[in-house]
Design an enzyme around this catalytic site. Structure first.
Site, PDB file in Angstrom:
ATOM      1  CG  ASP A   1      54.671  39.764  58.227  1.00 13.75           C
ATOM      2  OD1 ASP A   1      53.887  38.808  58.061  1.00 13.75           O
ATOM      3  OD2 ASP A   1      55.502  39.805  59.161  1.00 13.75           O
TER       4      ASP A   1
ATOM      5  CG  HIS B   1      44.944  34.789  56.163  1.00 17.55           C
ATOM      6  ND1 HIS B   1      44.132  35.843  56.544  1.00 17.55           N
ATOM      7  CD2 HIS B   1      44.096  33.789  55.790  1.00 17.55           C
ATOM      8  CE1 HIS B   1      42.865  35.493  56.407  1.00 17.55           C
ATOM      9  NE2 HIS B   1      42.819  34.249  55.950  1.00 17.55           N
TER      10      HIS B   1
ATOM     11  CD  GLU C   1      44.589  31.659  52.933  1.00 17.96           C
ATOM     12  OE1 GLU C   1      43.919  30.773  53.493  1.00 17.96           O
ATOM     13  OE2 GLU C   1      44.084  32.527  52.190  1.00 17.96           O
TER      14      GLU C   1
ATOM     15  CG  ASP D   1      40.449  27.401  54.624  1.00 18.67           C
ATOM     16  OD1 ASP D   1      40.668  26.177  54.625  1.00 18.67           O
ATOM     17  OD2 ASP D   1      40.365  28.080  53.581  1.00 18.67           O
TER      18      ASP D   1
END
EC number: 3.2.1.4
Length: 491
Positions: A465, A413, A474, A86
């Site tokens: 994946d 991710h 992530e 993020d």
């Protein structure tokens, strides 16, 4: 008949020689792979950079971002690292992986230098410590988060395009956070040791901050998410006793001041037996640092000191399957702690094995476990087996480090990696467009997040994946930072 025997013997020896040659070549290939992985592990940190990027930035698909961080509080909070996949800056895990980067730089300095990666490793560390210095503008003030976790996670945007709110959150005397302050003190103290040989002035600045933060953490006890409530849903702390011990251990190693050793020996407990070492639980780290003192003969190994050492070695015995509460292993041999991002725990534990192997070697000592003895070489062999698993020697024949080999995660991710680089297309990608055009796109990420270590497979060695699977796909700096040291140790 005798000629046949001689011929068979020659054939046998030829076959053996060929096998030995192939094995030696394979071993050499693995060794070279460790060095390649080490180089790439440090590139990952450049992909995580926030702020104004330097002229020597090697990950060129990233651009400048979050250049107004801290402006709401009239403090410069630009720089530092983004959290995982993020665009948040969470101070609690950031400080932990800074400590682990520092520890990697300290223990494996010789190996990093030999592989010509010491400069890059120190640069990765300094990008973090420069930010932490800015985040600590007053003795009893520490900024522990930039960005709103909820709005950030509701959008899928490149960091360069961010339009989500960037509020600054802090702890202070009225809003304490002993865990956050303690971990940041540990990071500063550890980093001071790493920088001392090359930049003593900078090391002294770091020590000054570490001392202030430790006193702040002790004087105003409290759990940080009670003050920075937004962090609670993402990185909630389970307590602050471990961070205070961890900080004291690092401050003692950095300064050799008796007051920090006294804190360790007079504490109510040592943490007892632990089942993991992570961004939330630093007891194992503190135990290992105190055990090092005992192994070096700098302190008497009795009383509380002996308890720290015993607990550190109990954790190691359990990792090595020779303890009384052994760590679970997958069928393929991976140390398995928890389902969500298991590899963060594996790399941290593997770092402990690598560092303690060094301590045992230097002390000419071994560990007596409930189910057998462990030599220094046993610890390093176990560490190497975990590295090999992560780099591809596993049932899926997949490297869980992006960019190593040909079969590695193509869809981690990660916002920045999964959206076209701003250097190729400057058209802003909005909050919802990111989800529609990129997050839900079945194609591989357009940018290779070189050196990132994903969360890893499940307890049956299976990895899918899928970008949507944040628990396994992530990557996070808390996974990568200890792995830098492990890779250097085995390379």
């Amino acid at each position: 008949m005798s000629q046949l025997k001689i011929g068979s013997s020659q054939c046998l020896w030829t076959s053996i020689c060929i096998v030995l040659f192939v094995l030696s070549m394979a071993r050499g290939a693995v060794s070279r792979n460790y060095g390649d992985a080490l180089t790439k592990s440090l590139l990952y940190f450049e992909a995580q950079r926030s702020g104004k990027l330097p002229s020597n930035q090697r990950v060129t698909w990233r651009g400048d971002s979050a250049l107004r961080d801290g402006s709401d509080a009239h403090v410069d909070l630009t720089g530092g690292y983004y959290d995982a996949g993020d665009n948040m800056k969470f101070g609690f895990p950031l400080a932990f992986f800074t400590t682990m980067l520092a520890w990697s730089n300290i223990e494996m300095a010789t190996q990093l230098k030999a592989h010509q990666e010491q400069e890059n490793a120190l640069a990765a560390l300094k990008w973090a410590t420069d930010f932490l210095i800015k985040a600590h503008p007053e003795p009893n003030v520490l900024y522990g988060q930039v960005g709103d976790g909820n709005s950030d996670h509701e959008c899928w945007m490149r960091p360069e395009d961010m339009t989500t709110p960037r509020p600054s959150f802090r702890i202070d005397a009225q809003h304490p956070g002993s865990d956050l302050a303690g971990e940041t003190a540990a990071a500063m103290a550890a980093a001071s040791i790493a920088f001392a040989p090359s930049d003593e002035a900078y090391a002294q600045i770091l020590i000054g901050h570490a001392k202030e933060l430790f006193e702040f953490a002790k004087a105003y006890p409290g759990i940080y998410q009670n003050s920075i409530t937004n962090a609670g849903g993402f990185y909630a702390s389970s307590g602050y006793e471990d961070e205070l011990l961890w900080a004291a251990a690092w401050l003692h190693r950095a300064t050799n001041d008796q007051i920090y050793l006294d804190y360790l020996t007079q504490a109510s407990g040592t943490g007892g037996p632990r089942t993991a070492f992570s961004w939330d639980d630093k007891f194992v780290g503190a135990q290992v640092l105190v055990a090092k003192l005992a192994l070096e003969g700098k302190v008497e190994s009795n009383g509380k000191i002996a308890e720290y050492k015993s607990m550190a070695e109990q954790f190691i015995c359990n990792c090595a399957q020779k303890g009384s509460n052994n760590v679970k292993k997958t069928p393929g041999g991976l140390l398995y702690f928890l389902p969500w991002n298991n590899l963060q725990y594996t790399t941290a534990a593997t770092f402990v094995l690598s560092a303690y192997s060094k301590y045992l070697t230097d002390a000419k000592a071994s560990i007596q476990c409930p189910n057998g003895a462990l030599q220094a070489s046993d610890l390093l062999d176990l560490a190497r087996s975990q590295v090999d698993y992560i780099l591809g020697s596993n049932p899926q024949n997949m490297s869980y480090m992006v960019g190593v080999g040909t079969n590695y995660p193509k869809k981690p991710h990660h916002r920045a990696a999964s959206i076209v680089s701003i250097t190729k297309d400057k058209t802003p990608v909005t909050c919802s467009e990111g989800f529609d055009a990129w997050f839900n796109n079945p194609a591989p990420n357009p940018n290779v997040l070189m050196g990132a270590v994903v969360g890893g497979p499940n307890d049956n060695d299976v990895y899918g994946d899928e970008r949507t699977d944040y628990q396994h796909a992530e990557p996070a700096p808390a996974t990568a930072a200890p792995f830098v040291g492990v890779l250097a140790a085995v390379a």
